[in-house]
Write a protein that holds these residues in place. Sequence first.
Motif, mmCIF file in Angstrom:
data_model
loop_
_atom_site.group_PDB
_atom_site.id
_atom_site.type_symbol
_atom_site.label_atom_id
_atom_site.label_comp_id
_atom_site.label_asym_id
_atom_site.label_seq_id
_atom_site.Cartn_x
_atom_site.Cartn_y
_atom_site.Cartn_z
ATOM 1 N N VAL A 184 0.821 -1.216 0.000
ATOM 2 C CA VAL A 184 0.000 0.000 0.000
ATOM 3 C C VAL A 184 0.852 1.262 0.000
ATOM 4 O O VAL A 184 0.347 2.354 -0.277
ATOM 5 C CB VAL A 184 -0.969 0.020 1.202
ATOM 6 C CG1 VAL A 184 -1.822 -1.228 1.236
ATOM 7 C CG2 VAL A 184 -0.238 0.208 2.527
ATOM 8 N N GLN A 185 2.148 1.117 0.297
ATOM 9 C CA GLN A 185 3.011 2.302 0.319
ATOM 10 C C GLN A 185 3.220 2.892 -1.068
ATOM 11 O O GLN A 185 3.640 4.034 -1.201
ATOM 12 C CB GLN A 185 4.354 1.945 0.963
ATOM 13 C CG GLN A 185 4.229 1.522 2.423
ATOM 14 C CD GLN A 185 5.554 1.096 3.022
ATOM 15 O OE1 GLN A 185 6.626 1.488 2.573
ATOM 16 N NE2 GLN A 185 5.493 0.275 4.069
ATOM 17 N N ALA A 186 2.919 2.115 -2.107
ATOM 18 C CA ALA A 186 3.057 2.607 -3.481
ATOM 19 C C ALA A 186 1.793 3.303 -3.970
ATOM 20 O O ALA A 186 1.795 3.890 -5.059
ATOM 21 C CB ALA A 186 3.393 1.442 -4.409
ATOM 22 N N LEU A 187 0.726 3.287 -3.190
ATOM 23 C CA LEU A 187 -0.541 3.881 -3.612
ATOM 24 C C LEU A 187 -0.548 5.389 -3.374
ATOM 25 O O LEU A 187 0.160 5.896 -2.494
ATOM 26 C CB LEU A 187 -1.697 3.245 -2.838
ATOM 27 C CG LEU A 187 -1.979 1.772 -3.130
ATOM 28 C CD1 LEU A 187 -3.021 1.239 -2.153
ATOM 29 C CD2 LEU A 187 -2.446 1.591 -4.566
ATOM 30 N N PRO A 188 -1.364 6.124 -4.129
ATOM 31 C CA PRO A 188 -1.507 7.569 -3.873
ATOM 32 C C PRO A 188 -2.000 7.816 -2.454
ATOM 33 O O PRO A 188 -2.904 7.125 -1.973
ATOM 34 C CB PRO A 188 -2.557 8.001 -4.898
ATOM 35 C CG PRO A 188 -2.518 6.974 -5.970
ATOM 36 C CD PRO A 188 -2.160 5.683 -5.290
ATOM 37 N N GLN A 189 -1.384 8.791 -1.789
ATOM 38 C CA GLN A 189 -1.832 9.186 -0.458
ATOM 39 C C GLN A 189 -2.721 10.417 -0.585
ATOM 40 O O GLN A 189 -2.373 11.372 -1.280
ATOM 41 C CB GLN A 189 -0.641 9.478 0.451
ATOM 42 C CG GLN A 189 0.177 8.246 0.782
ATOM 43 C CD GLN A 189 1.278 8.532 1.794
ATOM 44 O OE1 GLN A 189 1.510 9.675 2.168
ATOM 45 N NE2 GLN A 189 1.962 7.486 2.227
ATOM 46 N N VAL A 190 -3.852 10.387 0.109
ATOM 47 C CA VAL A 190 -4.845 11.457 -0.063
ATOM 48 C C VAL A 190 -5.153 12.133 1.275
ATOM 49 O O VAL A 190 -6.303 12.351 1.626
ATOM 50 C CB VAL A 190 -6.128 10.905 -0.711
ATOM 51 C CG1 VAL A 190 -5.879 10.545 -2.171
ATOM 52 C CG2 VAL A 190 -6.655 9.680 0.031
ATOM 53 N N GLY A 191 -4.092 12.485 1.999
ATOM 54 C CA GLY A 191 -4.261 13.177 3.272
ATOM 55 C C GLY A 191 -4.473 12.223 4.417
ATOM 56 O O GLY A 191 -4.135 11.037 4.337
ATOM 57 N N GLY A 192 -5.063 12.722 5.490
ATOM 58 C CA GLY A 192 -5.313 11.901 6.666
ATOM 59 C C GLY A 192 -6.795 11.693 6.867
ATOM 60 O O GLY A 192 -7.630 12.257 6.165
ATOM 61 N N GLY A 193 -7.119 10.887 7.860
ATOM 62 C CA GLY A 193 -8.526 10.647 8.141
ATOM 63 C C GLY A 193 -9.249 11.901 8.573
ATOM 64 O O GLY A 193 -10.416 12.108 8.238
ATOM 65 N N GLU A 194 -8.552 12.757 9.331
ATOM 66 C CA GLU A 194 -9.165 13.993 9.803
ATOM 67 C C GLU A 194 -9.128 15.105 8.768
ATOM 68 O O GLU A 194 -9.950 16.010 8.787
ATOM 69 C CB GLU A 194 -8.458 14.461 11.084
ATOM 70 C CG GLU A 194 -8.656 13.542 12.278
ATOM 71 C CD GLU A 194 -10.110 13.438 12.701
ATOM 72 O OE1 GLU A 194 -10.817 14.459 12.654
ATOM 73 O OE2 GLU A 194 -10.539 12.333 13.060
ATOM 74 N N ASP A 195 -8.154 15.033 7.858
ATOM 75 C CA ASP A 195 -8.016 16.110 6.859
ATOM 76 C C ASP A 195 -7.797 15.517 5.467
ATOM 77 O O ASP A 195 -6.771 15.760 4.836
ATOM 78 C CB ASP A 195 -6.850 17.024 7.235
ATOM 79 C CG ASP A 195 -5.522 16.272 7.335
ATOM 80 O OD1 ASP A 195 -5.550 15.038 7.511
ATOM 81 O OD2 ASP A 195 -4.465 16.931 7.236
ATOM 82 N N PRO A 196 -8.771 14.744 4.974
ATOM 83 C CA PRO A 196 -8.583 14.154 3.642
ATOM 84 C C PRO A 196 -8.536 15.220 2.557
ATOM 85 O O PRO A 196 -9.199 16.258 2.658
ATOM 86 C CB PRO A 196 -9.818 13.260 3.485
ATOM 87 C CG PRO A 196 -10.843 13.865 4.387
ATOM 88 C CD PRO A 196 -10.081 14.398 5.561
ATOM 89 N N ASN A 197 -7.732 14.960 1.542
ATOM 90 C CA ASN A 197 -7.678 15.837 0.374
ATOM 91 C C ASN A 197 -8.863 15.457 -0.515
ATOM 92 O O ASN A 197 -8.797 14.493 -1.269
ATOM 93 C CB ASN A 197 -6.344 15.645 -0.351
ATOM 94 C CG ASN A 197 -6.181 16.598 -1.520
ATOM 95 O OD1 ASN A 197 -7.147 16.942 -2.196
ATOM 96 N ND2 ASN A 197 -4.951 17.013 -1.787
ATOM 97 N N ILE A 198 -9.931 16.210 -0.391
ATOM 98 C CA ILE A 198 -11.184 15.857 -1.062
ATOM 99 C C ILE A 198 -10.997 15.764 -2.572
ATOM 100 O O ILE A 198 -11.477 14.819 -3.215
ATOM 101 C CB ILE A 198 -12.289 16.880 -0.726
ATOM 102 C CG1 ILE A 198 -12.525 16.943 0.795
ATOM 103 C CG2 ILE A 198 -13.580 16.512 -1.452
ATOM 104 C CD1 ILE A 198 -12.998 15.661 1.414
ATOM 105 N N GLU A 199 -10.287 16.729 -3.142
ATOM 106 C CA GLU A 199 -10.086 16.733 -4.592
ATOM 107 C C GLU A 199 -9.309 15.500 -5.040
ATOM 108 O O GLU A 199 -9.628 14.894 -6.067
ATOM 109 C CB GLU A 199 -9.349 18.004 -5.030
ATOM 110 C CG GLU A 199 -10.139 19.298 -4.839
ATOM 111 C CD GLU A 199 -10.196 19.777 -3.398
ATOM 112 O OE1 GLU A 199 -9.417 19.230 -2.558
ATOM 113 O OE2 GLU A 199 -11.021 20.638 -3.094
ATOM 114 N N ALA A 200 -8.303 15.111 -4.255
ATOM 115 C CA ALA A 200 -7.503 13.944 -4.609
ATOM 116 C C ALA A 200 -8.332 12.668 -4.513
ATOM 117 O O ALA A 200 -8.189 11.759 -5.341
ATOM 118 C CB ALA A 200 -6.272 13.858 -3.710
#
Length: 287
Positions: free
Chosen positions: A74-90
């Motif tokens: 899973v470390q190769a997958l795109p990261q989209v922020g955290g649970g509390e501050d997800p990057n909505i656009e991503a």
Amino acid sequence: MKRILGALALALGLALPAAAELRLTDDRGVGVTLPRSPRRIVSLLPSLTETVCELGECARLVGVDRYSNFPAAVQALPQVGGGEDPNIEAVVALRPDVVLMATSSGGAPRLEALGLKVLALEPRTAAEVQRVAETLGRLLEVRDAQRLWRDIDAGVAAAARSLPAAARGARVYFEVGPGPYAAGPGSFIGEILQRLGARNIVAPELGPFPLVNPEFVVRTDPDLILIGLRDAPGLAQRPGWANLRALREKRICLFDDAQSDVLLRPGPRMAEAARLLAACMAAKAGG
């Protein structure tokens, strides 16, 4: 084969049966309906990420939160922020069929307003870990998802059997993070400790992960302190803590970041967490 069946049905004027909808209820009490088992999943909670992978469906993950780091794939997958501050656009850009996240996250309403399906699950106890594994098993259409819980339960039981009698009965304080926040007996960590024969100094009525007064720890004077390595500096400088027997007698178990991940995530690695705790208790409480 599907093409042959489709052509046959068309020739006979028959309609192929539509795939059954998936209807689930998440930990908010919200009903989530999907037209089929999701092929593209974004997970915003490490324990959910690990459970999806342990159920054999890691390939369905297309994005994860910044803290999801196990298994290594899973470390190769795109990261989209955290649970509390997800990057909505991503998250939206990944076109997920469903987003898995904690009930405590504030991002669900925004994602749902954009038309995304959200399944909010946040286990805090062993029973909830079992239930969440079953829910994800239904989501992923995995046969015998209960196997995951049976493996966890058997691993914890084996860790308990490995402990010498001298290591049992210790009064323990497990600090889960700055505050300080502790693992109460009603949390999945507290339940593992109980199965290992430890006695939690935190009262059940305080909840699974209460904020505790440092003076409370001084008054209760635990036999054993369990804490993450990054939170350990300055323990002796806390008011009254220098006189704690656990500090004076060096009955402290320090866990590095990788070990803390194992201990603090209510999911497939709970048996490994039990082994870590058993090894600590055997070395310190039984010494």
